[in-house]
Design a protein around this motif. Structure first.
Motif: not given
Length: 150
Positions: A77-89
């Motif tokens: 159902a999904h794919w997960w991509w690892l990003v550095p913390s706080d990449s949603d800032y």
């Protein structure tokens, strides 16, 4: 480092964002490690890890648009991509993507499998190219390109 005329330490925007998140975070017991995406052996996450989850149908469309692909996990159902913390800032990740602090997994019968491991020991997909690829695929205008209303 001190501020003007030695009045105290200078705080970076990164520090202020982390402090705000820590203050706003609910006081809950520690999250079970099995509820997080697990890094492959030999990899380190010096910047912490968050995850961007997208429906599986978008995964193959995103891959060729990225200059570097980090760890990617998937199930049917999904794919997960690892990003550095706080990449949603200062970013509003386009729907239907979900941003998860701490690379936490939803209640799944089993953890998703690792489908891509980058060379080297850093697991991250660069967040800005991932964001732009998601915007392109979903037809969303990037946050910084939207008109500002008074």
């Amino acid at each position: 480092m001190t501020g003007t005329f030695g009045r105290g330490p200078v705080l970076s925007m990164d520090t202020l964002v982390r402090v705000r998140r820590e203050l706003a975070a609910p006081r809950t017991p520690a999250v079970d490690a099995s509820r997080r995406l697990v890094l492959p052996a030999g990899m380190t996450a010096p910047l912490g890890c968050d995850a961007v989850t997208v429906p599986a149908r978008f995964g193959p469309l995103i891959l060729p648009r990225l200059p570097r692909v980090g760890c990617v996990y998937a199930d049917a159902a999904h794919w997960w991509w690892l990003v550095p913390s706080d990449s949603d800032y200062a970013l509003e990740w386009p729907v239907p993507a979900r941003y998860t602090t701490g690379a936490l997994l939803p209640d799944l019968p089993r953890a998703p499998g690792l489908i891509h491991r980058p060379e080297g020991d850093v697991p991250y997909t660069p967040p800005i190219p991932l964001y732009l690829a998601l915007c392109r695929i979903t037809g969303t205008t990037p946050t910084w390109s939207r008109p500002v209303s008074a």
